[in-house]
Design a protein around this motif. Sequence first.
Motif, short mmCIF file in Angstrom:
data_model
loop_
_atom_site.label_atom_id
_atom_site.label_comp_id
_atom_site.label_asym_id
_atom_site.label_seq_id
_atom_site.Cartn_x
_atom_site.Cartn_y
_atom_site.Cartn_z
N GLY A 127 0.86 -1.19 -0.14
CA GLY A 127 0.07 -0.12 0.09
C GLY A 127 0.68 1.30 0.07
N THR A 128 0.73 2.30 0.93
CA THR A 128 1.50 3.27 1.02
C THR A 128 2.31 3.10 2.17
OG1 THR A 128 -0.31 4.62 2.15
CG2 THR A 128 -0.36 4.84 -0.16
N SER A 129 2.84 2.07 2.61
CA SER A 129 3.76 2.02 3.88
C SER A 129 4.89 1.10 3.28
CB SER A 129 2.82 1.37 4.81
OG SER A 129 2.26 1.99 5.58
N SER A 185 5.21 5.60 8.59
CA SER A 185 4.72 4.63 7.20
C SER A 185 5.90 3.94 7.09
CB SER A 185 4.21 5.57 6.06
OG SER A 185 3.04 6.47 6.37
N ASN A 240 -2.00 -1.48 5.25
CA ASN A 240 -1.25 -1.17 4.03
C ASN A 240 -0.26 -2.41 3.93
OD1 ASN A 240 -1.89 1.37 2.64
ND2 ASN A 240 -1.56 2.30 4.61
N GLY A 249 -4.13 1.98 5.97
CA GLY A 249 -5.21 1.00 5.76
C GLY A 249 -6.31 0.58 6.58
N ARG A 268 -5.32 -2.58 -2.82
CA ARG A 268 -3.84 -1.98 -2.79
C ARG A 268 -3.01 -2.67 -3.93
NH1 ARG A 268 -5.12 2.60 -0.16
NH2 ARG A 268 -3.48 2.51 1.61
#
Length: 390
Positions: A17-19, A67, A106, A315, A375
Amino acid sequence: MSNVPQIRIPATYMRGGTSKGVFFRLEDLPEGAQTPGPIRDSLLMRVIGSPDPYQKQIDGLGNGTSSTSKTVIVSRSERPDHDVDYLFGQVGIDRAFVDWSGNCGNLTTAVGAFAISAGLVAADTLEQNSVAAVRIWQANIGKTIIARVPMTDGQVQETGDFELDGVAFPAAKIALEFLDPAGDEGAIFPTGNPVDELDVPGLGKFRVTMITAGIPTIFVEADAVGYTGTELQDAINNDPQALAMFESIRGHGALQMGLVETLAEAENRQHTPKIAFVAGPSDYVAASGKRITIDDVDLLVRGLSMGKLHHAMPGTVAVAIGAAHAIPGTIVNTAAGGGNQTSVRFGHPSGTLRVGAEARESNGEWVVEKAIMSRSARVLMEGWVRVPGK
């Protein structure tokens, strides 16, 4: 100064995801770190580079943000109908702690892919060219998550054209299903109410929705805290008074949710609960320069993680947003216009995200059966991580 050799541990560095986080097979950890306790915590902090008074984590694999200060331990599951057990550790940046109180939604995206590639999923259950449904036991919160991982020629497919706001490059889409995402005792609202009045000394009273789906989360109205919901990171993270305000609301909310017994305990439990502020749809420009219009979103949400505004959205908070949106009368549902809906597209600092949730009322209580979102994940580096021996 003594010359102590470094310890070499098999590890994989992944984006989910965004991590980003460091992934380990449980069996690869040193013996003393294979069970919970100070030895494990000390090892993971050193891997990430914490505690670091400079908040940069230069001497480790963290990148100085919540993150990217993350660790994951995966093992074969002995639970019926599950492939792997997944344990998440949120590592403090400038303070010496690892918070095990919640999940990372995430990085959950990367768990199925990691498990397959690491040989933790039975090969005879995988098809050469299909989508592998990896059943994950999330050990922090005791919940089941299904990761649907695309496969090509018997290998995890990582590249693709799925675009995720907050990530610069496209990749293959992984769908996640969070089954029965409410809290341990099944109560989605710890107080029994979709909306509560939270009295915060020195700040006043706030209408909030406190929910335990995905991760314990406190939702507050944006205008009640002096914002519009269109803010980017600098507007919050460069304002010490704003951060102190949100932390005070979070701490008092944790008390009211029954997660802690004292405010001091909340201060040392940074990963949960999360706090987010919400507003109705509006035009704004995302951090990438992408223009988001009022027609692109159903509402706006800004979430904080580990004391700072997140660059996109955790997430697990996205799961909480989906669950809260599906239940009439919550702060989230009202901001999106009310009614009964099974999916919502919300705006965050990096763009937009859609999440779905199925909720029903049973015997006067709301039950969320599952939440769904998509994701992507990718291996960034694999091999060995080294930490100084003792």
